[in-house]
Design a protein around this motif. Structure first.
Motif, short mmCIF file in Angstrom:
data_model
loop_
_atom_site.label_atom_id
_atom_site.label_comp_id
_atom_site.label_asym_id
_atom_site.label_seq_id
_atom_site.Cartn_x
_atom_site.Cartn_y
_atom_site.Cartn_z
N ASP A 76 0.83 -1.20 0.00
CA ASP A 76 0.00 0.00 0.00
C ASP A 76 0.87 1.26 0.00
OD1 ASP A 76 -2.30 -1.51 0.02
OD2 ASP A 76 -2.57 -1.40 2.20
N ALA A 77 1.94 1.22 0.79
CA ALA A 77 2.86 2.35 0.83
C ALA A 77 3.52 2.56 -0.53
CB ALA A 77 3.91 2.14 1.92
N LEU A 78 3.95 1.48 -1.14
CA LEU A 78 4.61 1.58 -2.45
C LEU A 78 3.63 2.08 -3.52
CD1 LEU A 78 6.76 -1.68 -2.38
CD2 LEU A 78 7.54 0.67 -2.02
N THR A 79 2.37 1.68 -3.41
CA THR A 79 1.37 2.15 -4.37
C THR A 79 1.20 3.67 -4.25
OG1 THR A 79 0.18 0.04 -4.36
CG2 THR A 79 -1.06 1.99 -5.05
N ALA A 80 1.16 4.18 -3.02
CA ALA A 80 1.04 5.63 -2.83
C ALA A 80 2.24 6.36 -3.43
CB ALA A 80 0.91 5.95 -1.34
N ILE A 81 3.42 5.78 -3.27
CA ILE A 81 4.63 6.37 -3.85
C ILE A 81 4.55 6.35 -5.38
CG2 ILE A 81 7.12 6.04 -4.15
CD1 ILE A 81 7.16 5.03 -1.22
N ASP A 82 4.11 5.22 -5.92
CA ASP A 82 3.98 5.11 -7.38
C ASP A 82 3.00 6.14 -7.93
OD1 ASP A 82 5.75 3.01 -7.36
OD2 ASP A 82 4.21 1.44 -7.44
N ARG A 83 1.90 6.35 -7.21
CA ARG A 83 0.93 7.35 -7.67
C ARG A 83 1.54 8.74 -7.67
NH1 ARG A 83 -3.54 4.50 -4.49
NH2 ARG A 83 -4.62 3.26 -6.08
N GLY A 84 2.36 9.03 -6.68
CA GLY A 84 3.02 10.32 -6.64
C GLY A 84 3.95 10.52 -7.82
N HIS A 85 4.70 9.49 -8.17
CA HIS A 85 5.59 9.58 -9.33
C HIS A 85 4.78 9.71 -10.62
CE1 HIS A 85 9.61 8.98 -7.63
NE2 HIS A 85 9.00 8.24 -6.71
N GLY A 86 3.65 8.99 -10.68
CA GLY A 86 2.80 9.09 -11.86
C GLY A 86 2.25 10.50 -12.03
N GLN A 87 1.87 11.14 -10.91
CA GLN A 87 1.36 12.50 -10.98
C GLN A 87 2.44 13.46 -11.44
OE1 GLN A 87 -1.97 13.73 -10.30
NE2 GLN A 87 -0.93 15.29 -11.52
N LEU A 88 3.66 13.27 -10.96
CA LEU A 88 4.76 14.14 -11.38
C LEU A 88 5.01 13.99 -12.88
CD1 LEU A 88 7.01 16.13 -10.68
CD2 LEU A 88 8.48 14.17 -10.14
N LEU A 89 4.94 12.78 -13.38
CA LEU A 89 5.13 12.56 -14.82
C LEU A 89 4.02 13.24 -15.61
CD1 LEU A 89 6.63 11.27 -17.17
CD2 LEU A 89 5.31 9.17 -16.79
N ARG A 90 2.77 13.15 -15.14
CA ARG A 90 1.67 13.82 -15.83
C ARG A 90 1.87 15.34 -15.81
NH1 ARG A 90 -1.07 9.64 -13.26
NH2 ARG A 90 -1.69 10.96 -11.50
N ASP A 91 2.36 15.86 -14.69
CA ASP A 91 2.63 17.29 -14.61
C ASP A 91 3.70 17.70 -15.62
OD1 ASP A 91 0.79 17.55 -12.62
OD2 ASP A 91 2.25 17.64 -10.98
N ARG A 92 4.72 16.88 -15.76
CA ARG A 92 5.77 17.19 -16.74
C ARG A 92 5.21 17.16 -18.16
NH1 ARG A 92 10.78 17.51 -14.77
NH2 ARG A 92 11.30 16.55 -12.76
N ASP A 93 4.38 16.18 -18.46
CA ASP A 93 3.78 16.09 -19.79
C ASP A 93 2.89 17.30 -20.07
OD1 ASP A 93 5.04 13.69 -20.28
OD2 ASP A 93 3.30 12.45 -19.76
N THR A 94 2.13 17.71 -19.06
CA THR A 94 1.28 18.89 -19.23
C THR A 94 2.12 20.13 -19.45
OG1 THR A 94 -0.44 17.91 -17.84
CG2 THR A 94 -0.51 20.29 -18.14
N LEU A 95 3.18 20.27 -18.69
CA LEU A 95 4.07 21.43 -18.87
C LEU A 95 4.63 21.45 -20.28
CD1 LEU A 95 5.63 23.87 -17.82
CD2 LEU A 95 7.35 22.28 -16.91
N ASP A 96 5.03 20.31 -20.79
CA ASP A 96 5.54 20.26 -22.16
C ASP A 96 4.48 20.70 -23.16
OD1 ASP A 96 8.01 19.37 -21.32
OD2 ASP A 96 7.60 17.25 -21.71
N ALA A 97 3.24 20.25 -22.97
CA ALA A 97 2.16 20.64 -23.88
C ALA A 97 1.91 22.14 -23.82
CB ALA A 97 0.89 19.86 -23.53
N VAL A 98 1.92 22.71 -22.61
CA VAL A 98 1.69 24.14 -22.48
C VAL A 98 2.84 24.92 -23.07
CG1 VAL A 98 1.32 26.01 -20.83
CG2 VAL A 98 0.23 23.81 -20.46
#
Length: 257
Positions: A76-98
């Motif tokens: 469960d702890a590792l899943t929460a960490i993975d979600r955080g990394h996934g959100q950071l990657l989505r933020d980076r992709d959004t920044l690139d699009a903008v």
């Protein structure tokens, strides 16, 4: 260590340390015969890990990770960490699009006039037939929907999500979309085509809306990039500190699983 000893080493109050233990962010402390808490290097490592997780993922996720570990929920702890990394990657992709959209806008501004509010998504999404949205332009919801190739219901959904904030015509009560609204809608359309959820698009559009002109927006995106970089580094630091804590508590190493 006493609570005050552990607290002093981390710039906290003794009560804060006791609260962290109560909330499950630290493992339970042993007690003396008289009932006083005794903290060890394991608790110090747990406190280091928790505070670094907060810096990297926020208070809610940092607390969720530590409480999961202390109830035996490693996955469960590792899943929460993975979600955080996934959100950071989505933020980076959004920044690139903008950034691509802003680069397009800046190029059009340079070719036209500094105060033009051009269609930042035209070439990227709608094709070469779209017309620029100039200052002073006012569109109805139907006209805006037609411009973007979406339905009026879609535009209303964007408004409901906080992406668009159109004014109302005082006489008719109908929505009116001015140049800034059109720009926000075009940016939302671009990001929506990229698969981004509405709440994420709303955050991006708010940043764009408050940035001002093209130069200010570019500066804002640079600041956004710096924050993402800092968060990525904070995640690395948190991983190291959490790994150290897990090592002290006897958690299995990858080769032992």
């Amino acid at each position: 260590m006493r609570p005050s000893d552990l607290a002093r080493g981390h710039g906290l109050s003794a009560q804060a340390v006791r609260n962290y233990e109560r909330d499950g962010f630290l493992p339970p402390a042993e007690r003396t015969a008289s009932g006083y808490r005794i903290y060890t290097e394991v608790h110090a490592a747990a406190l280091d890990a928790y505070r670094s997780l907060v810096a990297a993922y926020g208070h809610a996720t940092g607390g969720r990770i530590m409480t999961a570990l202390h109830r035996g929920g490693l996955d469960d702890a590792l899943t929460a960490i993975d979600r955080g990394h996934g959100q950071l990657l989505r933020d980076r992709d959004t920044l690139d699009a903008v950034r691509k959209a802003v680069h397009h806008l800046a190029a059009r501004d340079l070719a036209a006039r500094p105060d033009a509010a051009w269609d930042i998504a035209a070439d990227l999404a709608a094709g070469p037939s779209a017309e620029p949205a100039v200052d002073g332009a006012v569109l109805s919801i139907g006209e805006l929907a037609h411009r973007l190739g979406v339905t009026p219901a879609t535009v209303r959904n964007w408004e409901g999500a906080g992406i668009l904030t159109p004014a109302r015509d005082q006489a008719t009560g109908h929505r009116v979309f001015r140049a800034d609204d059109i720009r926000d809608a075009e940016l939302a359309h671009l990001l929506r085509r990229g698969g981004y959820p509405l709440d994420h698009i709303a955050t991006v559009v708010r940043q764009v809306r408050t940035a001002g002109g093209t130069a200010s927006l570019a500066d804002a995106l640079d600041g956004w990039q710096r924050r993402l970089t800092a968060q990525g580094l904070a995640m690395l630091d948190a991983a190291a500190r959490l790994g150290h804590y897990l090592g002290l508590t006897g958690r299995p190493r990858p080769e032992q699983i």
